[in-house]
Design an enzyme around this catalytic site. Structure first.
Site, PDB file in Angstrom:
ATOM      1  N   ASN A 109       1.035  -1.219  -0.022  1.00 38.87           N
ATOM      2  CA  ASN A 109       0.063  -0.132  -0.153  1.00 38.87           C
ATOM      3  C   ASN A 109       1.213   1.297   0.413  1.00 38.87           C
ATOM      4  OD1 ASN A 109      -1.516   1.899   0.766  1.00 38.87           O
ATOM      5  ND2 ASN A 109      -2.646   1.013   2.274  1.00 38.87           N
TER       6      ASN A 109
ATOM      7  N   ARG B  83      -2.829  -2.491  -3.542  1.00 45.87           N
ATOM      8  CA  ARG B  83      -4.165  -1.402  -3.189  1.00 45.87           C
ATOM      9  C   ARG B  83      -4.412  -0.493  -3.996  1.00 45.87           C
ATOM     10  NH1 ARG B  83      -6.041   3.599   1.089  1.00 45.87           N
ATOM     11  NH2 ARG B  83      -7.939   3.712   0.871  1.00 45.87           N
TER      12      ARG B  83
ATOM     13  N   HIS C 210     -13.008   3.016   0.199  1.00 42.12           N
ATOM     14  CA  HIS C 210     -12.813   2.041   0.950  1.00 42.12           C
ATOM     15  C   HIS C 210     -14.120   0.762   1.110  1.00 42.12           C
ATOM     16  CE1 HIS C 210     -12.431   6.049   4.031  1.00 42.12           C
ATOM     17  NE2 HIS C 210     -10.878   5.373   3.657  1.00 42.12           N
TER      18      HIS C 210
ATOM     19  N   HIS D  37     -16.181   3.913   8.711  1.00 39.78           N
ATOM     20  CA  HIS D  37     -14.878   4.065   8.380  1.00 39.78           C
ATOM     21  C   HIS D  37     -14.554   5.418   9.228  1.00 39.78           C
ATOM     22  CE1 HIS D  37     -10.992   2.158   6.243  1.00 39.78           C
ATOM     23  NE2 HIS D  37     -10.430   3.940   6.978  1.00 39.78           N
ATOM     24  N   LEU D  38     -13.768   5.014   9.764  1.00 42.01           N
ATOM     25  CA  LEU D  38     -13.294   7.154  10.070  1.00 42.01           C
ATOM     26  C   LEU D  38     -11.390   6.680  10.883  1.00 42.01           C
ATOM     27  CD1 LEU D  38     -16.922   7.690  12.769  1.00 42.01           C
ATOM     28  CD2 LEU D  38     -16.307   7.745  10.729  1.00 42.01           C
ATOM     29  N   GLY D  39     -10.812   7.311   9.785  1.00 39.10           N
ATOM     30  CA  GLY D  39      -9.809   7.984  10.167  1.00 39.10           C
ATOM     31  C   GLY D  39      -9.300   8.954   9.531  1.00 39.10           C
TER      32      GLY D  39
ATOM     33  N   GLY E  68      -9.807   9.071   6.023  1.00 39.83           N
ATOM     34  CA  GLY E  68     -10.258   9.507   5.406  1.00 39.83           C
ATOM     35  C   GLY E  68     -11.323   8.869   6.187  1.00 39.83           C
TER      36      GLY E  68
ATOM     37  N   ARG F 280      -9.182  16.643   3.817  1.00 38.02           N
ATOM     38  CA  ARG F 280     -10.279  17.292   2.146  1.00 38.02           C
ATOM     39  C   ARG F 280     -11.799  17.223   3.144  1.00 38.02           C
ATOM     40  NH1 ARG F 280      -9.666  10.883   0.416  1.00 38.02           N
ATOM     41  NH2 ARG F 280      -8.713  10.469   3.073  1.00 38.02           N
TER      42      ARG F 280
ATOM     43  N   ARG G 219      -6.415  13.291  17.775  1.00 35.73           N
ATOM     44  CA  ARG G 219      -5.847  12.999  19.137  1.00 35.73           C
ATOM     45  C   ARG G 219      -5.558  14.336  19.059  1.00 35.73           C
ATOM     46  NH1 ARG G 219      -2.050   8.041  17.230  1.00 35.73           N
ATOM     47  NH2 ARG G 219      -1.896   9.456  15.197  1.00 35.73           N
TER      48      ARG G 219
ATOM     49  N   ILE H 109      -9.741   6.152  14.002  1.00 37.81           N
ATOM     50  CA  ILE H 109     -10.458   6.982  14.434  1.00 37.81           C
ATOM     51  C   ILE H 109     -12.011   5.873  16.019  1.00 37.81           C
ATOM     52  CG2 ILE H 109     -12.227   8.518  15.339  1.00 37.81           C
ATOM     53  CD1 ILE H 109     -10.781  10.454  12.681  1.00 37.81           C
TER      54      ILE H 109
ATOM     55  N   ASN I 101      -9.799   3.774  18.135  1.00 42.28           N
ATOM     56  CA  ASN I 101      -9.247   3.687  19.142  1.00 42.28           C
ATOM     57  C   ASN I 101      -9.639   4.697  20.265  1.00 42.28           C
ATOM     58  OD1 ASN I 101      -6.940   1.441  18.966  1.00 42.28           O
ATOM     59  ND2 ASN I 101      -7.086   3.129  16.494  1.00 42.28           N
TER      60      ASN I 101
ATOM     61  N   GLU J   9      -7.657  -4.293   6.114  1.00 40.25           N
ATOM     62  CA  GLU J   9      -7.595  -4.415   4.330  1.00 40.25           C
ATOM     63  C   GLU J   9      -6.363  -5.057   3.213  1.00 40.25           C
ATOM     64  OE1 GLU J   9      -8.807   0.420   4.026  1.00 40.25           O
ATOM     65  OE2 GLU J   9      -7.737   0.477   5.015  1.00 40.25           O
TER      66      GLU J   9
END
Length: 389
Positions: free
Chosen positions: A8, A90, A178, A205-207, A209, A238, A282, A326, A329, A376
């Site tokens: 990736n 990916r 995603h 899917h919270l990161g 992106g 973004r 964070r 996110i 964690n 992934e």
């Protein structure tokens, strides 16, 4: 021992995992070479989670992705015996023509390069190692696994924009991204809660992106992403959903060039743009700056709005699943989001949430709340094996 390498590649990092091929895929090592060209650092862990390499370089030592590939490849050859049978990559955008993983040759590579403008943060970097390896090791199968493929089962009604129909035929449509993450989470949900997995589910899917997907029986019905990876939720840098009129205004009245606009929307917006502090949740949680609070509140607000739209598309909701950085964690962000979703019937169990259990809702919650870590890379390895066998 046969092995599959998963790659990736990003603009300044090269993530990789090596799997042994047997009755099941077994992860041998996971690592990355990050901060390429600035402060390069190479780290990896084995299957037991033990660190097996921790190495720093000068900027000149690893100036670009090609040199990163060289360092990682040399280390893998030195540390791991076995026969490399394929490399899975990916690739963010498969466009209208690629709805499943595919072995890449020069023709396929050229086709995928057409979608670089639709995913400028990802596509070019995803394809760079494929191009290098086609030249240097053409005998090793390289498999492209697409983030768009999982969503290609959508009803055409879902993927149309209300613009002249000829543009849909040209490929201007909602794609969704995603997909590798959603596919993995859908599979895990079938394992841990098969009855719920058959019903209406939203996965968040919270990161850095961020997106959300509506699933029924493990299939994608809707996704907050659209034609590009800019749409939907605000992300680290973004913008997420924006009125197209704003873009016209910035070009016509603000004098912005397309290149300047692209840079702002992809690199200077989202949580970073709203807070003026950081794109990292964070950092924002640790800050007492009112702009940090605004950015986080905005993210939670948009998640709740999109959850309502996805629940409407599903005709109801039985489960809401958190995943990615996110989602996996941050108990605080999960709590904030769950409170905004109470109208849907969510009841968070604070103790379960804090301890990081998989099921974090109360026994009487009308909508189950889950935390399911995504994988992934394993999904890519499985697809790669499927193509070559």
């Amino acid at each position: 021992m046969d092995t599959i390498l998963v790659v990736n590649a990003g603009s300044s990092s090269l993530k990789f995992e090596l799997f042994a091929v047997g009755t099941a895929l077994t992860r041998l090592v996971k690592g990355q070479l990050e901060s390429i060209g600035t402060t390069p650092h190479f780290a990896a862990k084995n299957a037991k989670g033990e660190q097996v390499v921790n190495r720093s370089y000068s900027s000149a030592g690893v100036p670009d992705l090609a040199s990163a590939m060289h360092h990682v490849g040399a280390w893998l050859r030195d540390q791991h015996e076995g026969q490399l049978v394929a490399i899975g990559h990916r690739v963010v955008h498969g466009g209208p023509d690629y709805a499943r993983p595919v072995r890449v040759d020069q023709h396929v590579l050229e086709e995928l390069e057409r979608y670089v403008p639709l995913a400028p943060l990802h596509q070019l970097n995803n394809l760079a190692p494929i191009r290098m390896l086609l030249e240097r090791q053409p005998g090793i199968p390289q498999i492209a696994c697409f983030d768009t493929a999982f969503h290609r089962v959508h009803d055409p009604l879902t993927d149309h924009y209300a613009i002249p129909a000829r543009y849909f035929a040209e490929g201007v449509r909602r794609y969704g991204f995603h997909g590798l993450s959603y596919e993995y989470v859908a599979g895990r949900l079938r394992e841990v809660a098969p009855d719920i997995a058959r019903g209406p589910v939203i996965v968040a899917h919270l990161g850095n992106g961020a997106s959300m997907c509506a699933l029924r029986d493990g299939q994608s019905l809707e996704c907050t992403f659209g034609f590009t990876a800019l749409d939907g939720l605000p992300m680290g840098t973004r913008c997420g959903q924006i009125d197209p009129g704003v873009l016209l205004y910035l070009i016509e009245q603000g004098g912005m060039t397309p290149s300047e606009l692209q840079d702002m929307l992809y690199n200077e917006s989202g949580l970073k743009g709203l807070s003026g502090i950081s794109n990292d949740v964070r950092d924002l949680l640790a800050s007492d700056d009112v702009r940090a609070a605004l950015a986080l509140d905005h993210l939670v607000h948009r998640i709740s709005l999109n959850a309502g739209a996805l629940a409407a598309a599903l005709g109801g909701l039985e489960a809401f699943v958190f995943t990615a950085g996110i989602g996996e964690n941050s108990p605080i962000m999960r709590e904030r989001i769950a409170k905004k979703l109470k109208w849907l019937g969510t009841q968070l169990d604070p103790a379960r949430n804090e301890s990081g259990e998989m099921l974090i809702s109360t026994a009487d919650s009308q909508v189950a709340l889950y935390v399911i870590p995504t994988d992934e890379e394993l999904m890519i390895a499985q697809h790669t094996l499927g193509v070559i066998t």
